[in-house]
Scaffold this active site. Structure first.
Site, mmCIF file in Angstrom:
data_model
loop_
_atom_site.group_PDB
_atom_site.id
_atom_site.type_symbol
_atom_site.label_atom_id
_atom_site.label_comp_id
_atom_site.label_asym_id
_atom_site.label_seq_id
_atom_site.Cartn_x
_atom_site.Cartn_y
_atom_site.Cartn_z
ATOM 1 N N GLU A 34 52.108 -20.775 -29.515
ATOM 2 C CA GLU A 34 50.792 -20.591 -28.915
ATOM 3 C C GLU A 34 49.902 -21.724 -29.413
ATOM 4 O OE1 GLU A 34 48.818 -17.174 -30.506
ATOM 5 O OE2 GLU A 34 47.249 -17.141 -28.987
ATOM 6 N N ASP A 45 38.278 -15.360 -33.448
ATOM 7 C CA ASP A 45 39.098 -15.868 -34.543
ATOM 8 C C ASP A 45 38.434 -15.653 -35.899
ATOM 9 O OD1 ASP A 45 41.479 -17.110 -33.364
ATOM 10 O OD2 ASP A 45 40.007 -18.308 -32.276
#
Lengths: 241, 496
Positions: A34, A45
């Site tokens: 990814e 994140d």
């Protein structure tokens, strides 16, 4: 290793080292990589990946250069691109999807793009002709009605976050994760990727007890941050049996 | 009958605070007959307002039809506004069901938060017309937050400028010193109804953080505030206050270490804790329903302006960071086409990228921090660096409703520089005895310019979104540098 998806940030720690990292991962037999296109405001994140985003951006990494980097790495394993809708929209939906396809990636993961937005409709339209897949990101605690709507689209993969919150905390097969995975299996034939907090072989085994693919991101980046690409790859090596 | 003594009496009654004192007073001052008649009159009015037939009312309550008819005449003259079901203002553009203003707005957040936002929207929609909820909010606004805030005719300044009559809507008189507490109180009450135990917030200048920490203390919530390290360094006094109020202040040490990073920090917290935590967003922005919810809570500003002025002004000027004080001051006048609405952005040091925080012209469409709007961006769609002497204006985005109002041209946008803002602080302080926040000083600077070109019978309202106490250190650096340096050195010694 085939059932592990590793996460890298394009341009982290540098463009060349990022390629080195990806090739190393492929050599170790990782099934899917990814690749995150760095963004200044990555709201889903945690601090580790956010810092990696900042460093990559500081090194001059752009959306266009991210595509080039992936193309240059010329990987045989599957590649999925991860970023935020702002990066896609800014680059242009059509161009972004074309480049995703031509750089050799199989599809996209966009965590902040709800299916009931005009951008989602636009993105779906652009991906269809190119045979690109959109991997929806699902979480414990999400609304059942919305979950059903997403599963009705029969996605090939679903990305399930092991916990509420952001990337980078410790891993647990919690009750609500079990329930969510069981629900998805009952309702669809999607392959279940499980991520957030997976950092050791033990975590991988735990995740694979309920899911099909284990995702490892922050843990690798933490190792790279500490002492470079080789140490990062050592962690990856130790993940597999 | 309606002489001075009646007015004095009403003013006295209005000044009584606390239910028990008021009850005792009413009990003593009314006769037994009054105690029977007054509640009955209120009943008559309520029934009249809900459109019931006069004869039916008379029969129901055992009074004469003539009494009811007399009441209906007073109803027609609008004596009983307070008994009407509250009407929410119907603005243009209204966020549609999907939470967009035109193409701006939306809910661009991970699935994890979609359900929570939906729940918040549903709860808010059910509360916003509830008489009990609005009464609770109004009670807090009046007895805790010092509302209504004054609208002051700035006689000296107006004469100095020599144009329109300048009025100052002094939001600096709010408890905690700025308008931010208006939406904090509203959101905290909504959070309470949702059973939340903890409030979190981001803060730039620290004003929204202090307001959130204050409301959390008052209403019994745990509280965590996210603040960029750069902002902490320039607004340390506010950190002291927040911690004193019982809040935990978490510094953000990544990114540009300012407001946008504090927003990211708070969103990350909320992603993990939304079950028992409410995120108090500090402006009319973020994912739906925040932009419209905060706008409704802030629109008390424009309602008061209209009431206090007794008419519409010819222009309203407000500074614009995210847009909460501006939208609050503009909102009630959006449909009055004769009222010019002017938003003043942070012109910073210069027009070069990174040296200012003005979105117009130059900002691009973008999707960040959960909503779609205009954002200052670099060439690759990342957030751009910004600067303003006023931390509260030092921000990349603008609320979605203001973005739409910019497109339609209903709100005009101009910018004032750091220097102009500082000069405006001094002018307002000297002429009117009001030290505005550096943010608000941007509006003062532009308001004066506008007033100069307007005729003397025109009225212009400048929204003073906050007071300047919080800027003491910045102001001292500019206006009393050497003396303050001496003071700080002296002060430092007392810490040894």
């Amino acid at each position: 290793m085939k059932n592990i998806m590793t996460h890298v940030v394009a341009g982290y720690p540098s463009a060349d080292e990022c390629i080195e990292l990806m090739l190393g991962m492929q050599k170790l037999g990782v099934g899917i990589i990814e690749v995150q296109i760095p963004f200044s405001d990555p709201i889903a994140d945690g601090e580790t990946i956010m810092k990696a985003n900042d460093i990559a951006l500081g090194g001059g990494m752009t959306t266009a250069a991210s595509f080039e980097l992936i193309q240059k790495a010329n990987l045989d394993c599957d590649v999925y691109l991860m970023s935020y809708i702002q990066k896609v929209r800014h680059y242009g939906f059509e161009k972004f999807c074309d480049r995703t396809s031509t750089c050799g990636a199989k599809g996209l993961i966009i965590p902040d793009l709800p299916y009931d937005s005009p951008e989602y409709t636009e993105l779906v339209k652009r991906t269809q002709g190119l045979n690109l897949r959109l991997i929806p990101v699902l979480s414990p605690g999400m609304e059942e009605k919305r979950l059903n709507t997403i599963l009705e689209e029969s996605p090939l993969y679903v990305y399930v976050t092991s916990q509420r919150g952001i990337t980078g905390n410790s891993y647990n097969n919690t009750r609500e994760l079990h329930q969510l995975v069981a629900y998805i299996k009952h309702r669809s034939s999607a392959q279940i990727m499980i991520g957030f907090g997976i950092s050791s072989r033990h975590d991988v085994e735990e995740a694979l007890r309920i899911g099909d693919i284990a995702i490892v991101g922050s843990a690798i980046i933490r190792e790279v941050e500490k002492s470079g690409v080789k140490t990062g790859l050592k962690l990856v090596k130790n993940l597999g049996s | 009958m309606k002489g001075k003594s009646f007015k004095d009496f009403v003013e006295f009654v209005y000044s009584i605070r606390g239910f028990e004192d008021f009850f005792d007073f009413m009990d003593g001052i009314t006769s037994d007959k009054d105690k029977e008649n007054l509640p009955k009159r209120v009943e008559i009015v309520k029934k009249l307002l809900s459109g019931e037939n006069h004869h039916m009312i008379a029969e129901d309550l055992g009074v004469g039809v003539a009494t009811v008819t007399k009441g209906s005449k007073l109803v027609a003259k609008d004596y009983f506004k307070v008994l009407k079901e509250p009407e929410m203002p119907k603005p243009k553009p209204e966020a549609s069901k999907s939470g967009y203003f035109g193409k701006y707005g939306g809910r661009y957040v991970p699935e994890m938060l979609q359900g929570e936002l939906e729940k918040l929207a549903r709860t808010y929609d059910s509360l916003k017309n509830s008489r009990a909820f609005l009464a609770e909010l109004e009670d807090l606004q009046k007895h805790y937050n010092n509302r209504p805030t004054p609208l002051t005719y700035a006689k000296n300044l107006s004469e100095h400028v020599g144009g329109a009559r300048i009025y100052l809507k002094n939001e600096g008189m709010n408890h905690t010193g700025a308008h931010k507490i208006n939406h904090c109180l509203g959101q905290a009450l909504v959070a309470k109804k949702m059973g939340k135990k903890r409030l979190i917030a981001e803060t730039g200048a620290g004003q929204h953080g202090v307001a959130t920490a204050t409301v959390a203390a008052k209403l019994g919530f745990a509280c965590t505030i996210y603040m960029g390290q750069v902002d902490i360094d320039r607004q340390r006094p506010n950190v002291v206050l927040m911690e004193l109020l019982g809040a935990e202040v978490i510094p953000i040490k990544y990114g540009s270490k300012t407001l946008k990073d504090a927003v990211s920090g708070a969103i990350r917290d909320w992603l993990a804790t939304s079950d028992d935590t409410h995120y108090v967003i500090g402006s009319c922005l973020g994912p739906d329903p925040y932009p419209r919810m905060n706008r409704d809570f802030q629109s008390v500003i424009s309602r008061e302006i209209r009431h206090q002025l007794g008419s519409s002004p010819d222009a309203i000027v407000a500074c614009v960071g995210g847009g909460s004080n501006a939208l609050g001051a503009f909102h009630g006048f959006l449909n009055d086409k004769n009222v010019r609405l002017v938003g003043v952005e942070a012109g910073g040091k210069s027009n070069k990228s990174g040296q200012h925080a003005a979105r117009f012209p130059g900002a691009e469409l973008g999707i960040m921090e959960g909503y779609k709007s205009y954002f200052l961006q670099d060439k690759d769609g990342n957030s751009a660096a910004t600067h303003s002497v006023a931390a509260g204006l030092d921000y990349i985005g603008i609320g979605p409703e203001l973005a739409e109002l910019a497109d339609t041209g209903r709100v005009e946008f101009v910018r004032a520089s750091d220097k102009q803002a500082l000069a405006a602080v001094e002018l307002l302080a000297k002429k009117e005895g009001i030290i505005p926040a550096l943010e608000s000083a941007h509006a003062v600077s532009e308001g004066i310019k506008l007033a100069k070109d307007m005729k003397q019978d025109k009225k212009i309202v400048i929204n003073i979104s906050g007071r300047g106490d919080k800027d003491l250190f910045t102001l001292a650096k500019h206006f009393a540098r050497d003396d303050f340096k001496k003071f700080l050195n002296q002060e430092l010694k007392t810490y040894e």
